[in-house]
Design an enzyme around this catalytic site. Structure first.
Site, mmCIF file in Angstrom:
data_model
loop_
_atom_site.group_PDB
_atom_site.id
_atom_site.type_symbol
_atom_site.label_atom_id
_atom_site.label_comp_id
_atom_site.label_asym_id
_atom_site.label_seq_id
_atom_site.Cartn_x
_atom_site.Cartn_y
_atom_site.Cartn_z
ATOM 1 N N ARG A 103 11.635 -5.205 0.775
ATOM 2 C CA ARG A 103 10.351 -5.133 0.087
ATOM 3 C C ARG A 103 10.514 -5.581 -1.370
ATOM 4 N NH1 ARG A 103 7.645 0.647 -1.560
ATOM 5 N NH2 ARG A 103 5.981 -0.178 -2.834
ATOM 6 N N MET A 131 -2.990 -5.281 2.162
ATOM 7 C CA MET A 131 -2.569 -4.132 2.958
ATOM 8 C C MET A 131 -1.149 -3.652 2.668
ATOM 9 S SD MET A 131 -5.282 -3.376 4.438
ATOM 10 C CE MET A 131 -4.808 -2.173 5.671
ATOM 11 N N LEU A 176 1.905 -1.526 -3.617
ATOM 12 C CA LEU A 176 2.732 -2.135 -4.668
ATOM 13 C C LEU A 176 3.604 -1.045 -5.303
ATOM 14 C CD1 LEU A 176 -0.077 -4.321 -6.274
ATOM 15 C CD2 LEU A 176 1.757 -5.090 -4.737
ATOM 16 N N ASN A 189 -8.339 -2.563 -7.396
ATOM 17 C CA ASN A 189 -8.439 -2.494 -5.934
ATOM 18 C C ASN A 189 -9.841 -2.044 -5.569
ATOM 19 O OD1 ASN A 189 -7.522 -2.460 -3.184
ATOM 20 N ND2 ASN A 189 -7.410 -0.220 -3.313
ATOM 21 N N HIS A 249 -11.930 0.001 -2.484
ATOM 22 C CA HIS A 249 -11.679 0.890 -1.342
ATOM 23 C C HIS A 249 -13.013 1.306 -0.742
ATOM 24 C CE1 HIS A 249 -9.419 3.717 1.070
ATOM 25 N NE2 HIS A 249 -10.355 4.614 0.814
ATOM 26 N N GLU A 257 0.691 3.940 -9.221
ATOM 27 C CA GLU A 257 1.751 3.985 -8.205
ATOM 28 C C GLU A 257 1.370 4.796 -6.962
ATOM 29 O OE1 GLU A 257 1.850 6.813 -11.277
ATOM 30 O OE2 GLU A 257 2.156 4.657 -11.460
ATOM 31 N N GLY A 258 0.237 5.492 -7.010
ATOM 32 C CA GLY A 258 -0.208 6.262 -5.845
ATOM 33 C C GLY A 258 -1.048 5.425 -4.891
ATOM 34 N N ASP A 283 -4.568 4.624 -3.648
ATOM 35 C CA ASP A 283 -5.996 4.747 -3.985
ATOM 36 C C ASP A 283 -6.255 5.851 -5.013
ATOM 37 O OD1 ASP A 283 -6.558 2.715 -2.094
ATOM 38 O OD2 ASP A 283 -6.605 4.174 -0.475
ATOM 39 N N LYS A 335 -21.490 -4.761 2.156
ATOM 40 C CA LYS A 335 -22.553 -5.431 1.380
ATOM 41 C C LYS A 335 -22.524 -4.974 -0.069
ATOM 42 C CE LYS A 335 -26.177 -6.591 4.627
ATOM 43 N NZ LYS A 335 -26.901 -5.794 5.591
HETATM 44 C C1 GRF Z 1 -12.753 -3.972 2.455
HETATM 45 O O1 GRF Z 1 -13.472 -3.031 3.207
HETATM 46 C C2 GRF Z 1 -12.079 -3.306 1.292
HETATM 47 O O2 GRF Z 1 -12.786 -2.217 0.786
HETATM 48 C C3 GRF Z 1 -10.776 -2.830 1.911
HETATM 49 O O3 GRF Z 1 -10.417 -3.826 2.821
HETATM 50 C C4 GRF Z 1 -11.564 -4.542 3.237
HETATM 51 C C5 GRF Z 1 -11.324 -5.980 2.928
HETATM 52 O O4 GRF Z 1 -12.320 -6.819 3.460
HETATM 53 N N1 GRF Z 1 -9.782 -2.578 0.896
HETATM 54 P P1 GRF Z 1 -12.303 -8.366 3.099
HETATM 55 O O5 GRF Z 1 -10.955 -8.915 3.510
HETATM 56 O O6 GRF Z 1 -12.560 -8.496 1.623
HETATM 57 O O7 GRF Z 1 -13.416 -8.980 3.918
#
Ligand code: GRF
Length: 199
Positions: free
Chosen positions: A65, A90, A93, A107, A109, A142-143, A145, A172
């Protein structure tokens, strides 16, 4: 103009929303690169169509890694990035990577953090039975989310929702909120060092 790189592992609809916001003149940033740990990610194809340089750093290609992260770090450094946006990236880091990169990392979420961090946030929300969920843009620490929140927006959760219907409703909103949060960071209105509301 600040230089942005986007990291994504999959579909890339948030990357597309960022590209579209820049094109529409709503976000004054230069997207200087898009990278993925998945060479076949749709996100890379979207970037290529938009004329954005792409790179892939598949985990299997590196001994560890740390080596994979070092390659990614070298690429980001060569691009002289000011901001990095994770958009469905996915991989976690490492603290070292975050520190060595030394620029804000954002990021997005698909829940109202700190509720439902980690994988399958929409499934977690439905299983819990919440009536409101949404999305969160936050700085990466570092955590998982866990970094300081920049923007959130709520959506209703309906009794007959499925993971698909809730995900679509949240997505959306994501597409509107992520460019807004990037704008706030680009303009220096928020900083990663402290949480909003804290002295
Ligand atoms: C989104 O739902 C985002 O919140 C999550 O992963 C998904 C990514 O979707 N972290 P995309 O690849 O931007 O369409």
């Amino acid at each position: 103009m600040k230089r942005l790189a986007v990291l994504a592992s999959g579909r890339g609809s948030n990357l597309q929303a960022i590209i579209d916001a820049v094109r529409a003149g709503e976000l004054a940033l230069e997207i200087v690169g898009a990278a993925s740990d998945q060479p076949g990610a749709q996100a890379l194809a979207r970037a290529a169509v938009a004329g954005i340089p792409t790179a892939a750093f598949p985990r299997a290609q590196y001994g560890s890694r740390a080596e994979q992260e070092a390659a990614l770090l070298a690429w980001l450094t060569s691009l002289r990035v000011d901001i990095v946006a994770l958009a469905g990236y996915m991989r976690i880091l490492s603290a070292r990577f975050i520190q060595e990169l030394g620029c804000p990392i954002l990021n997005i979420h698909p829940s109202l953090l700190p509720a439902f961090p980690g994988l399958n946030a929409q499934r977690q929300a439905l299983d819990y039975g919440v009536r409101v969920s949404g999305c969160t843009v936050h700085f990466v620490d570092e955590g998982v989310d866990s970094g300081p929140i920049i923007l959130q927006e709520a959506v209703p959760v309906f009794p007959d929702d499925t993971v698909e219907s809730l995900s679509e409703r949240i997505l959306k909103v994501e597409h509107r909120v992520y460019p807004q949060a990037l704008k706030m960071v680009a303009e220096g209105l928020v900083r990663p060092e402290r949480r909003c509301g804290r002295g």
